[in-house]
Structure formats: C-alpha cells, structure tokens
Design a protein around this motif. Structure first.
Motif, PDB file in Angstrom:
ATOM      1  N   SER A 143       0.674  -0.982  -0.187  1.00 12.29           N
ATOM      2  CA  SER A 143      -0.084   0.068  -0.109  1.00 12.29           C
ATOM      3  C   SER A 143       0.839   1.370  -0.310  1.00 12.29           C
ATOM      4  O   SER A 143       0.983   2.257  -0.532  1.00 12.29           O
ATOM      5  N   GLY A 144       2.257   0.812   0.952  1.00 12.44           N
ATOM      6  CA  GLY A 144       2.643   2.481   1.009  1.00 12.44           C
ATOM      7  C   GLY A 144       3.596   2.631  -0.249  1.00 12.44           C
ATOM      8  O   GLY A 144       3.779   3.757  -1.056  1.00 12.44           O
ATOM      9  N   LEU A 145       3.793   1.336  -1.128  1.00 12.02           N
ATOM     10  CA  LEU A 145       4.553   1.215  -2.714  1.00 12.02           C
ATOM     11  C   LEU A 145       3.389   2.367  -3.912  1.00 12.02           C
ATOM     12  O   LEU A 145       4.222   2.700  -4.082  1.00 12.02           O
ATOM     13  N   CYS A 146       2.145   1.960  -3.534  1.00 11.62           N
ATOM     14  CA  CYS A 146       1.547   2.306  -4.781  1.00 11.62           C
ATOM     15  C   CYS A 146       1.269   3.722  -3.973  1.00 11.62           C
ATOM     16  O   CYS A 146       1.489   4.106  -5.203  1.00 11.62           O
ATOM     17  N   ALA A 147       1.473   3.963  -3.018  1.00 16.49           N
ATOM     18  CA  ALA A 147       0.993   5.159  -2.713  1.00 16.49           C
ATOM     19  C   ALA A 147       1.956   6.793  -3.282  1.00 16.49           C
ATOM     20  O   ALA A 147       1.603   7.673  -3.746  1.00 16.49           O
ATOM     21  N   SER A 148       3.552   5.784  -2.661  1.00 17.55           N
ATOM     22  CA  SER A 148       4.429   6.576  -3.400  1.00 17.55           C
ATOM     23  C   SER A 148       4.864   6.779  -4.603  1.00 17.55           C
ATOM     24  O   SER A 148       5.220   7.337  -5.023  1.00 17.55           O
ATOM     25  N   PHE A 149       3.969   5.956  -5.641  1.00 16.69           N
ATOM     26  CA  PHE A 149       4.883   6.164  -6.671  1.00 16.69           C
ATOM     27  C   PHE A 149       3.336   7.225  -7.742  1.00 16.69           C
ATOM     28  O   PHE A 149       3.830   7.626  -8.420  1.00 16.69           O
ATOM     29  N   VAL A 150       2.598   6.898  -6.755  1.00 13.52           N
ATOM     30  CA  VAL A 150       0.944   7.969  -7.331  1.00 13.52           C
ATOM     31  C   VAL A 150       1.625   9.466  -7.147  1.00 13.52           C
ATOM     32  O   VAL A 150       1.437  10.446  -8.189  1.00 13.52           O
ATOM     33  N   GLY A 151       2.615   9.791  -6.364  1.00 14.49           N
ATOM     34  CA  GLY A 151       2.894  10.661  -5.955  1.00 14.49           C
ATOM     35  C   GLY A 151       4.021  11.256  -6.464  1.00 14.49           C
ATOM     36  O   GLY A 151       4.261  12.379  -7.069  1.00 14.49           O
ATOM     37  N   MET A 152       4.373  10.269  -6.632  1.00 11.31           N
ATOM     38  CA  MET A 152       6.046  10.425  -8.079  1.00 11.31           C
ATOM     39  C   MET A 152       5.687  10.585  -9.038  1.00 11.31           C
ATOM     40  O   MET A 152       5.949  11.768  -9.520  1.00 11.31           O
ATOM     41  N   SER A 153       4.711  10.024  -9.362  1.00 10.06           N
ATOM     42  CA  SER A 153       3.842  10.235 -11.265  1.00 10.06           C
ATOM     43  C   SER A 153       3.565  11.368 -10.488  1.00 10.06           C
ATOM     44  O   SER A 153       3.809  12.174 -11.978  1.00 10.06           O
ATOM     45  N   GLN A 154       2.874  12.324  -9.889  1.00 12.00           N
ATOM     46  CA  GLN A 154       1.883  13.610 -10.098  1.00 12.00           C
ATOM     47  C   GLN A 154       3.311  14.531 -10.220  1.00 12.00           C
ATOM     48  O   GLN A 154       3.163  15.717 -10.694  1.00 12.00           O
ATOM     49  N   ALA A 155       4.278  13.994  -9.134  1.00  9.33           N
ATOM     50  CA  ALA A 155       5.529  15.379  -9.198  1.00  9.33           C
ATOM     51  C   ALA A 155       6.105  15.366 -10.666  1.00  9.33           C
ATOM     52  O   ALA A 155       6.295  16.649 -11.233  1.00  9.33           O
ATOM     53  N   ILE A 156       6.314  13.867 -10.672  1.00  9.50           N
ATOM     54  CA  ILE A 156       6.851  14.675 -13.086  1.00  9.50           C
ATOM     55  C   ILE A 156       5.525  15.084 -13.216  1.00  9.50           C
ATOM     56  O   ILE A 156       6.459  15.502 -14.376  1.00  9.50           O
ATOM     57  N   LEU A 157       4.388  14.457 -13.175  1.00 13.21           N
ATOM     58  CA  LEU A 157       3.538  15.160 -13.929  1.00 13.21           C
ATOM     59  C   LEU A 157       3.494  16.593 -13.984  1.00 13.21           C
ATOM     60  O   LEU A 157       3.692  16.874 -15.310  1.00 13.21           O
ATOM     61  N   TYR A 158       3.347  16.805 -12.812  1.00 13.82           N
ATOM     62  CA  TYR A 158       3.074  18.963 -12.461  1.00 13.82           C
ATOM     63  C   TYR A 158       4.734  19.199 -12.614  1.00 13.82           C
ATOM     64  O   TYR A 158       4.784  20.630 -12.514  1.00 13.82           O
ATOM     65  N   ASN A 159       5.308  18.691 -12.921  1.00 13.75           N
ATOM     66  CA  ASN A 159       7.286  19.102 -12.881  1.00 13.75           C
ATOM     67  C   ASN A 159       7.904  19.932 -11.401  1.00 13.75           C
ATOM     68  O   ASN A 159       8.301  21.046 -11.131  1.00 13.75           O
ATOM     69  N   SER A 160       6.643  19.872 -10.402  1.00 10.49           N
ATOM     70  CA  SER A 160       6.832  20.308  -8.922  1.00 10.49           C
ATOM     71  C   SER A 160       6.046  19.190  -7.994  1.00 10.49           C
ATOM     72  O   SER A 160       5.113  18.095  -8.676  1.00 10.49           O
ATOM     73  N   ALA A 161       6.288  18.981  -6.516  1.00  8.00           N
ATOM     74  CA  ALA A 161       6.079  18.248  -5.602  1.00  8.00           C
ATOM     75  C   ALA A 161       5.843  19.732  -4.306  1.00  8.00           C
ATOM     76  O   ALA A 161       6.130  20.473  -4.314  1.00  8.00           O
ATOM     77  N   GLN A 162       4.174  19.372  -3.753  1.00  4.10           N
ATOM     78  CA  GLN A 162       4.012  20.363  -2.627  1.00  4.10           C
ATOM     79  C   GLN A 162       3.190  20.142  -1.762  1.00  4.10           C
ATOM     80  O   GLN A 162       2.998  18.837  -1.650  1.00  4.10           O
ATOM     81  N   VAL A 163       3.540  19.984  -0.578  1.00  9.37           N
ATOM     82  CA  VAL A 163       3.126  19.373   0.420  1.00  9.37           C
ATOM     83  C   VAL A 163       2.274  18.984   1.091  1.00  9.37           C
ATOM     84  O   VAL A 163       1.354  17.600   1.594  1.00  9.37           O
ATOM     85  N   ALA A 164       0.891  19.868   0.620  1.00 12.70           N
ATOM     86  CA  ALA A 164       0.131  20.212   0.650  1.00 12.70           C
ATOM     87  C   ALA A 164      -1.282  19.226  -0.339  1.00 12.70           C
ATOM     88  O   ALA A 164      -2.885  18.770  -0.612  1.00 12.70           O
ATOM     89  N   ALA A 165      -0.289  18.723  -1.566  1.00  9.38           N
ATOM     90  CA  ALA A 165      -0.372  17.970  -2.058  1.00  9.38           C
ATOM     91  C   ALA A 165      -1.210  16.661  -2.717  1.00  9.38           C
ATOM     92  O   ALA A 165      -0.747  16.003  -1.509  1.00  9.38           O
ATOM     93  N   GLY A 166      -2.732  16.313  -2.717  1.00 12.30           N
ATOM     94  CA  GLY A 166      -3.399  14.992  -2.337  1.00 12.30           C
ATOM     95  C   GLY A 166      -4.165  14.278  -1.486  1.00 12.30           C
ATOM     96  O   GLY A 166      -4.772  14.025  -1.604  1.00 12.30           O
ATOM     97  N   GLN A 167      -4.270  16.249  -0.225  1.00 13.89           N
ATOM     98  CA  GLN A 167      -4.576  16.034   0.823  1.00 13.89           C
ATOM     99  C   GLN A 167      -6.377  15.048   0.676  1.00 13.89           C
ATOM    100  O   GLN A 167      -6.799  14.659   1.737  1.00 13.89           O
ATOM    101  N   SER A 168      -6.830  16.271  -0.808  1.00 13.16           N
ATOM    102  CA  SER A 168      -7.965  15.938  -0.597  1.00 13.16           C
ATOM    103  C   SER A 168      -8.464  15.007  -1.423  1.00 13.16           C
ATOM    104  O   SER A 168      -9.997  14.465  -1.227  1.00 13.16           O
ATOM    105  N   PHE A 169      -7.946  13.651  -1.292  1.00 13.82           N
ATOM    106  CA  PHE A 169      -7.980  12.364  -2.040  1.00 13.82           C
ATOM    107  C   PHE A 169      -7.978  10.923  -0.880  1.00 13.82           C
ATOM    108  O   PHE A 169      -7.411  10.584  -0.926  1.00 13.82           O
TER     109      PHE A 169
END
Length: 252
Positions: A143-169
């Motif tokens: 579960s942790g691996l899948c969650a980090s994979f999604v977060g990593m993919s989102q960071a690469i997609l949007y060319n940035s990472a934010q601490v608050a990103a994904g909290q609504s999910f």
C-alpha cells in the motif's frame, strides 16, 4: 523532488528514494498494527498526520519552501508523467497494469488465498498455518509503495511537488472500495468491484460539476452515495449468507 529537483541528483535516485520511503512507511505501519493490536485505520490515520507534519517541516528545512520544482528527463516523463495522445495520463495504464497484477494475485495465487482468509478471520488463518504477521506487513508495504508511486508520478507530471498536494484524496480510496463492494470488516471484495466502484465515484464526483446542480451540494451527494453503498453491501451480504437453494419437489 527534493533530491532530484533541489539537490540536482539523477531522477532515478529521486524515484527510488520516493518508492523506498513508501515501503518504509508501510513497514512501520504494519509493525505498529501487529505489535499494538490497534485497528489499522487508527494507526494509519496517526501516521498520516505525523508524516504530513514531518514532510512540512523537513521541506522547509531542506529546500526553504513547501513547493519544490522538479525537472525530469524525457524517459521519466514518458513513463510516469506524460499524456498519451494528448488526452490520457500514462498513469492510467499503470493503473490497468496494477488491476491485472492484483487480480491475478488474489484469484490465482496462494498469497491471495492467504489475504482473503485473513480478512475473514485472522485467528483461524493463523491457526491454519498462514504467516499472518508477514502477510500483514507485506500488504502495508504494498500500500505504501502504491501511494508513493502515485505521488512520484504526480510530481513528474506537474514538474513540482507540494506538501499539501493530494490531501483532498485522503478518503477517496475508502469511498471507492466501499462503493465497489468491499467490506471494511474484511473478507469480502473483488478487484472488479473496486474498479467499478472507482469509476462510479469518479463519474459522480466529476459529473456533478457538469450538471445543473449547485457544486456546494457535491459533498452531500457523495456522502449519500457512500451510505447507500454501505447499506447495499450489508444487505447483499446478509442475503448471500442466508440464501438456501430450494429443494426440488419430488415427483409423486
């Protein structure tokens, strides 16, 4: 993003670090659940808030900001953070691959039988010789691996990472699986049901904004949908457990 974006390390280092962190968090959650016997929902909710605060603090200390820019190479962008045909995120195809892999494991492997047995009755599964502790830790790490994979993919997609990103999910996954027929008490559920539940939730969640309904009522509609799904799941489960085929009438 901090390793590859802020410090300039190769993108593969950032990817492996992100996935490794997800595995580590899953391992910690699994050990805590086993050792403390506290319900997993409480444990993961506690570590959720702890990690959110830790991520916020460390991001400011290491990079000086809660938002870190990330420039990935063309290969990483193509594999994890691009649009195919200009319409579909590449992560959609990773999702389909995950569906096939998890479906095979649950339905055609001994490990899948162990998972279903533990969900039904962990004590009986342990008495039957199933290594419940190891399976529990493996599931949390997955579960942790899948969650980090999604977060990593989102960071690469949007060319940035934010601490608050994904909290609504945070609770979207729970809503999707419940709508898909999974019982939170364990032992019942299927990959096909989760897929249908995810699609239903996504269609309703997005469709509200394309109708004439006031968007302020979106949470109410989703809440009613979730409650209806829970009641239907319990009803269908009771019907399935109490169903008995009618005896064929004997010819006189």
């Amino acid at each position: 993003a901090i390793l590859s974006g802020h410090y300039g390390l190769p993108i593969i280092v950032g990817i492996l670090a992100a996935l490794g962190l997800g595995l580590a968090v899953g391992f910690i959650n699994g050990v805590l659940v086993i050792r403390t016997k506290v319900p997993s929902f409480v444990v993961t909710l506690a570590t959720l808030f702890a990690l959110a605060g830790l991520t916020l603090g460390l991001s400011v200390i290491l990079s000086g900001s809660t938002s870190v820019a990330l420039k990935s190479g063309p290969t990483a962008k193509l594999l994890f953070g691009d649009y195919l045909g200009g319409k579909f995120e590449v992560t959609l195809f990773w999702w389909i691959a995950a569906i096939l892999i998890v479906g095979f494991i649950l339905n055609f492997s001994r490990f899948g039988n162990w998972i279903l047995a533990m969900g039904g009755d962990a004590v009986s599964a342990r008495n039957a010789g199933i290594p419940t502790d190891r399976v529990t830790i493996a599931l949390f790490m997955s579960s942790g691996l899948c969650a980090s994979f999604v977060g990593m993919s989102q960071a690469i997609l949007y060319n940035s990472a934010q601490v608050a990103a994904g909290q609504s999910f945070i609770f979207n996954s729970i809503i999707a699986v419940v709508i898909g027929g999974v019982l939170l008490t364990g032992g019942y559920g299927s990959v096909v049901g989760i897929v249908l539940g995810t699609l239903t939730f996504a269609i309703v969640n997005q469709g509200i904004f394309y109708t004439g309904f006031d968007a302020n009522w979106a949470s109410l509609i989703i809440g009613v949908l979730l409650l209806a799904a829970v009641l239907m799941n319990n009803t269908f489960r009771t019907m399935a457990l109490t169903y008995a085929p009618r005896a064929k009438s004997r010819a006189r």
